[in-house]
Design a protein around this motif. Structure first.
Motif, PDB file in Angstrom:
ATOM      1  N   MET A 298       0.194  -0.911  -0.075  1.00 31.18           N
ATOM      2  CA  MET A 298      -0.104  -0.103   0.053  1.00 31.18           C
ATOM      3  C   MET A 298       0.829   1.337   0.216  1.00 31.18           C
ATOM      4  SD  MET A 298      -3.902  -1.212   2.668  1.00 31.18           S
ATOM      5  CE  MET A 298      -4.418   0.088   1.868  1.00 31.18           C
ATOM      6  N   LYS A 299       1.914   1.178   0.836  1.00 30.86           N
ATOM      7  CA  LYS A 299       3.082   1.926   1.177  1.00 30.86           C
ATOM      8  C   LYS A 299       3.033   2.957  -0.545  1.00 30.86           C
ATOM      9  CE  LYS A 299       3.952   2.267   5.310  1.00 30.86           C
ATOM     10  NZ  LYS A 299       5.156   1.426   6.396  1.00 30.86           N
ATOM     11  N   GLU A 300       3.908   1.588  -1.186  1.00 37.57           N
ATOM     12  CA  GLU A 300       4.943   1.555  -2.834  1.00 37.57           C
ATOM     13  C   GLU A 300       3.644   2.420  -3.229  1.00 37.57           C
ATOM     14  OE1 GLU A 300       5.889  -2.128  -3.932  1.00 37.57           O
ATOM     15  OE2 GLU A 300       7.959  -1.940  -2.003  1.00 37.57           O
ATOM     16  N   THR A 301       2.400   1.666  -3.450  1.00 39.20           N
ATOM     17  CA  THR A 301       1.004   1.995  -4.418  1.00 39.20           C
ATOM     18  C   THR A 301       1.103   3.561  -3.780  1.00 39.20           C
ATOM     19  OG1 THR A 301      -0.155  -0.176  -4.201  1.00 39.20           O
ATOM     20  CG2 THR A 301      -0.920   1.778  -5.410  1.00 39.20           C
ATOM     21  N   GLU A 302       0.526   4.179  -2.690  1.00 35.26           N
ATOM     22  CA  GLU A 302       0.916   5.634  -2.611  1.00 35.26           C
ATOM     23  C   GLU A 302       1.858   6.213  -3.229  1.00 35.26           C
ATOM     24  OE1 GLU A 302      -1.290   5.647   1.780  1.00 35.26           O
ATOM     25  OE2 GLU A 302       0.331   5.443   1.798  1.00 35.26           O
ATOM     26  N   GLN A 303       2.654   5.672  -3.311  1.00 35.69           N
ATOM     27  CA  GLN A 303       4.125   6.384  -3.437  1.00 35.69           C
ATOM     28  C   GLN A 303       3.953   6.796  -4.749  1.00 35.69           C
ATOM     29  OE1 GLN A 303       7.619   5.491  -2.526  1.00 35.69           O
ATOM     30  NE2 GLN A 303       8.971   7.514  -2.800  1.00 35.69           N
ATOM     31  N   LYS A 304       4.207   5.710  -5.609  1.00 30.72           N
ATOM     32  CA  LYS A 304       4.192   5.460  -7.064  1.00 30.72           C
ATOM     33  C   LYS A 304       2.680   6.575  -7.947  1.00 30.72           C
ATOM     34  CE  LYS A 304       4.041   2.472 -10.991  1.00 30.72           C
ATOM     35  NZ  LYS A 304       4.497   0.952 -11.460  1.00 30.72           N
ATOM     36  N   HIS A 305       1.415   6.511  -7.079  1.00 31.22           N
ATOM     37  CA  HIS A 305       0.692   7.110  -7.993  1.00 31.22           C
ATOM     38  C   HIS A 305       0.066   8.141  -7.203  1.00 31.22           C
ATOM     39  CE1 HIS A 305       0.401   3.521 -10.614  1.00 31.22           C
ATOM     40  NE2 HIS A 305       0.607   2.430  -9.917  1.00 31.22           N
ATOM     41  N   ASP A 306       0.474   8.275  -6.498  1.00 26.99           N
ATOM     42  CA  ASP A 306       0.507  10.011  -5.477  1.00 26.99           C
ATOM     43  C   ASP A 306      -1.151   9.260  -5.287  1.00 26.99           C
ATOM     44  OD1 ASP A 306      -0.116  12.667  -4.447  1.00 26.99           O
ATOM     45  OD2 ASP A 306      -0.248  13.652  -6.266  1.00 26.99           O
ATOM     46  N   ARG A 307      -1.399   9.121  -4.175  1.00 25.70           N
ATOM     47  CA  ARG A 307      -2.083   8.284  -3.388  1.00 25.70           C
ATOM     48  C   ARG A 307      -1.977   8.275  -2.086  1.00 25.70           C
ATOM     49  NH1 ARG A 307      -6.947   5.359  -6.340  1.00 25.70           N
ATOM     50  NH2 ARG A 307      -7.380   5.843  -4.168  1.00 25.70           N
ATOM     51  N   LYS A 308      -3.274   8.253  -1.567  1.00 20.49           N
ATOM     52  CA  LYS A 308      -3.083   8.319   0.067  1.00 20.49           C
ATOM     53  C   LYS A 308      -4.230   7.367   0.572  1.00 20.49           C
ATOM     54  CE  LYS A 308      -1.800   8.909   4.277  1.00 20.49           C
ATOM     55  NZ  LYS A 308      -0.611   8.224   4.917  1.00 20.49           N
ATOM     56  N   PHE A 309      -4.149   6.355   1.257  1.00 26.38           N
ATOM     57  CA  PHE A 309      -5.262   5.543   1.521  1.00 26.38           C
ATOM     58  C   PHE A 309      -5.420   5.499   3.442  1.00 26.38           C
ATOM     59  CE2 PHE A 309      -2.394   2.775  -2.392  1.00 26.38           C
ATOM     60  CZ  PHE A 309      -4.228   3.340  -2.557  1.00 26.38           C
ATOM     61  N   GLY A 310      -6.643   5.757   3.566  1.00 23.63           N
ATOM     62  CA  GLY A 310      -7.359   5.796   5.126  1.00 23.63           C
ATOM     63  C   GLY A 310      -7.574   4.486   5.549  1.00 23.63           C
ATOM     64  N   GLU A 311      -8.756   4.068   5.462  1.00 23.13           N
ATOM     65  CA  GLU A 311     -10.099   3.419   5.402  1.00 23.13           C
ATOM     66  C   GLU A 311     -10.421   2.708   4.652  1.00 23.13           C
ATOM     67  OE1 GLU A 311     -13.028   3.937   8.623  1.00 23.13           O
ATOM     68  OE2 GLU A 311     -12.368   5.317  10.009  1.00 23.13           O
ATOM     69  N   PHE A 312      -9.264   1.767   4.174  1.00 23.20           N
ATOM     70  CA  PHE A 312      -9.600   0.977   2.172  1.00 23.20           C
ATOM     71  C   PHE A 312      -8.911   0.155   2.395  1.00 23.20           C
ATOM     72  CE2 PHE A 312      -7.662   1.538  -1.640  1.00 23.20           C
ATOM     73  CZ  PHE A 312      -8.260   2.348  -1.770  1.00 23.20           C
ATOM     74  N   THR A 313      -9.369  -0.805   1.079  1.00 22.69           N
ATOM     75  CA  THR A 313      -9.093  -2.245   0.475  1.00 22.69           C
ATOM     76  C   THR A 313      -7.967  -1.886  -0.863  1.00 22.69           C
ATOM     77  OG1 THR A 313     -10.693  -2.633   1.761  1.00 22.69           O
ATOM     78  CG2 THR A 313      -9.829  -4.306   0.506  1.00 22.69           C
ATOM     79  N   LEU A 314      -7.232  -1.811  -0.531  1.00 21.72           N
ATOM     80  CA  LEU A 314      -6.449  -2.573  -2.128  1.00 21.72           C
ATOM     81  C   LEU A 314      -6.188  -3.792  -2.638  1.00 21.72           C
ATOM     82  CD1 LEU A 314      -4.039  -1.494  -3.615  1.00 21.72           C
ATOM     83  CD2 LEU A 314      -3.159  -1.674  -2.672  1.00 21.72           C
ATOM     84  N   PHE A 315      -6.606  -3.905  -3.859  1.00 22.13           N
ATOM     85  CA  PHE A 315      -6.778  -4.806  -4.189  1.00 22.13           C
ATOM     86  C   PHE A 315      -5.700  -5.417  -5.545  1.00 22.13           C
ATOM     87  CE2 PHE A 315     -10.709  -4.044  -3.420  1.00 22.13           C
ATOM     88  CZ  PHE A 315     -12.150  -5.598  -3.274  1.00 22.13           C
ATOM     89  N   VAL A 316      -5.225  -6.371  -5.360  1.00 24.84           N
ATOM     90  CA  VAL A 316      -3.838  -7.219  -6.118  1.00 24.84           C
ATOM     91  C   VAL A 316      -4.453  -7.898  -7.261  1.00 24.84           C
ATOM     92  CG1 VAL A 316      -1.654  -7.697  -6.143  1.00 24.84           C
ATOM     93  CG2 VAL A 316      -2.566  -6.219  -3.744  1.00 24.84           C
ATOM     94  N   GLY A 317      -4.577  -7.720  -8.159  1.00 26.18           N
ATOM     95  CA  GLY A 317      -4.682  -8.747  -9.030  1.00 26.18           C
ATOM     96  C   GLY A 317      -3.942  -8.973  -9.961  1.00 26.18           C
ATOM     97  N   ASP A 318      -3.210 -10.129 -11.171  1.00 27.24           N
ATOM     98  CA  ASP A 318      -2.692 -10.469 -11.901  1.00 27.24           C
ATOM     99  C   ASP A 318      -2.305  -9.856 -13.027  1.00 27.24           C
ATOM    100  OD1 ASP A 318      -4.846 -11.741 -13.349  1.00 27.24           O
ATOM    101  OD2 ASP A 318      -4.571 -13.367 -13.291  1.00 27.24           O
ATOM    102  N   ARG A 319      -3.694  -8.890 -13.178  1.00 22.72           N
ATOM    103  CA  ARG A 319      -3.461  -7.570 -14.366  1.00 22.72           C
ATOM    104  C   ARG A 319      -3.993  -6.404 -14.017  1.00 22.72           C
ATOM    105  NH1 ARG A 319      -6.808 -11.343 -17.307  1.00 22.72           N
ATOM    106  NH2 ARG A 319      -8.922  -8.750 -17.297  1.00 22.72           N
TER     107      ARG A 319
END
Length: 447
Positions: free
Chosen positions: A321-342
């Protein structure tokens, strides 16, 4: 009642069709309403008027408020003077929902419950057993066994039910499901959910204190073993205490774990494992804090096995989640990140990054939409047929029971993996944790 009856039908219904009207069997045939006619206003009883109970009162006043149960005289006075006012007829007021149901049940169509967690099931199941439709704020119940009992009772008595899970009524999670089912990020193999709270603590029971004036303590305790009043309970902090609340996972996962549970059809799994990866504190009195829980769920139909991670708060945020925030300029609070093969997707129903979301064909809307908020959707089902979207049988019961297996893992301790059998309602490899599947009730308050 036995803690070990078989409930093979518990999770075989609408979860599989993700909210479709597969529970229509509950709604066939006319209901005999306490109201004069199907289009007349419903007779409503409210159990608990504080916090989210304010929503119950507001919704009850739009129908016909018959009775109000509240254990705090000061709060009751506020409700009557600020909300009920000159409402006619004046509702009867009680401190004990058992007495209210005994005396008022003939005039009631639906009971709306918003109490501390330990009173959810005892209040709701008494209403259901009288043939009343039932609403209960999240979490549905204080423990796993109560989830099964409520679903069983709702099916037996053919009543409409609904859990107060606002996001399950909104558009966002429906769009999330529809995007994921359309293949927006391919096969989802893991999810990461931040709950955003840290209820719990450590140590023993605080010193006894006099019961605050106007608080009806015996009725507040309800089904829980008797104890003297002490600090940290009324009106809010009961969530941290094992006899009364359900900790962070019980309080918040009904909102946030609902996203993977629904979209990834986790309710189809007959068995899964759950383990605690990190925890701190806790005692016989209080829930542990800083929990990281992992459910490992096998394949469901065409969906592959998935790892469902849950973190009490942002301080436990995983690297993905930290890497995704940094790479895509996002900020996750109460949140779910879904990781898919695509790719990646968030519980805000957006593919990450945004340009991929805009490029993906907008999927059709295939899930029935709710009719307003949780209580409004329940009212619609009662008056018009169909089924409420977060009903106890198809949605709320299976979801809450799944979530509360997290407690078993936390109580077992880090490094111990719980093997859970859904139909048998028990852990099959560490039988000592099955003591936490249900609870002991005070006489007269049983579920």
């Amino acid at each position: 009642m036995s803690n070990h009856y078989t409930r093979r039908g518990f999770l075989k219904r609408g979860v599989a069709l993700a909210g479709a009207s597969t529970a229509a069997v509950l709604c066939r045939g006319p209901y005999i309403l306490a109201a004069a006619a199907p289009k007349a206003k419903l007779g409503v009883a409210v159990v608990g008027g504080g916090g989210m109970g304010g929503y119950s009162v507001d919704c009850a006043l739009r129908e016909r408020l018959v009775a109000l149960v509240e254990v705090d005289d000061g709060r009751l006075a506020d409700i009557m003077t600020k909300k009920v006012k000159d409402h006619s007829p004046t509702p009867k007021v009680y401190h004990d929902y058992r007495k209210m149901l005994d005396e008022c049940h003939k005039g009631i169509d639906v009971v709306l419950t918003a109490t501390p967690d330990h009173n959810h099931a005892p209040a709701a199941i008494r209403a259901i057993n009288l043939g009343k439709h039932a609403f209960c704020q999240k979490p549905l119940a204080h423990n796993i066994r109560e989830c099964y009992e409520l679903a069983k009772a709702a099916r037996k008595h053919r009543v409409h039910t609904q859990m107060g899970n606002q996001r399950h009524c909104e558009e966002g999670y429906r769009r999330l499901c529809e995007y994921l089912w359309a293949g927006a990020i391919g096969n989802v193999t893991e999810t990461h959910t931040i709950l955003g709270r840290n209820f719990g603590g450590s140590g023993g029971r605080p010193p006894s204190k006099p019961v605050p004036q106007g608080l009806h303590w015996d009725e507040w305790l309800g089904p829980a073993p008797y104890r003297d009043y002490h600090d940290g309970l009324h009106p809010f902090s009961w969530r941290s205490w094992r006899q009364f609340g359900t900790g962070t996972v019980g309080d918040m996962a009904c909102h946030h774990i609902d996203a993977p549970f629904w979209s990834l059809r986790l309710g189809l799994a007959k068995r899964f494992t759950v383990e605690c990866l990190h925890t701190k504190g806790g005692s016989e009195e209080m829930f542990p804090q800083d929990n990281i829980i992992l459910w490992t769920v096998p394949a469901r139909g065409k969906m592959p096995p998935v790892k469902v991670y849950c973190y009490d708060h942002e301080g436990l945020k995983p690297e993905v989640m930290k890497e995704t925030e940094q790479k895509h300029d996002r900020k996750f609070g109460e949140f779910t990140l879904f990781v898919g093969d695509r790719g990646l997707m968030g519980s805000d129903s957006r593919i990450i990054p945004e340009d991929k979301h805009k490029a993906f064909p907008v999927p059709d809307k295939i899930i029935p939409r709710a009719h307003g908020g949780p209580i409004e959707d329940l009212y619609h089902a009662i008056k018009n047929g169909g089924t409420a979207c977060s009903n106890f049988i198809d949605a709320a019961g299976p979801l809450t029971a799944f979530i509360l297996t997290g407690h078993l893992a936390v109580f077992a301790g880090v490094g111990k993996k719980i093997e859970w059998d859904v139909a048998k309602m028990r852990c099959t490899n560490l039988p000592e944790v099955n003591q936490y599947v249900g609870r002991t009730y005070r006489k007269g308050w049983e579920v």
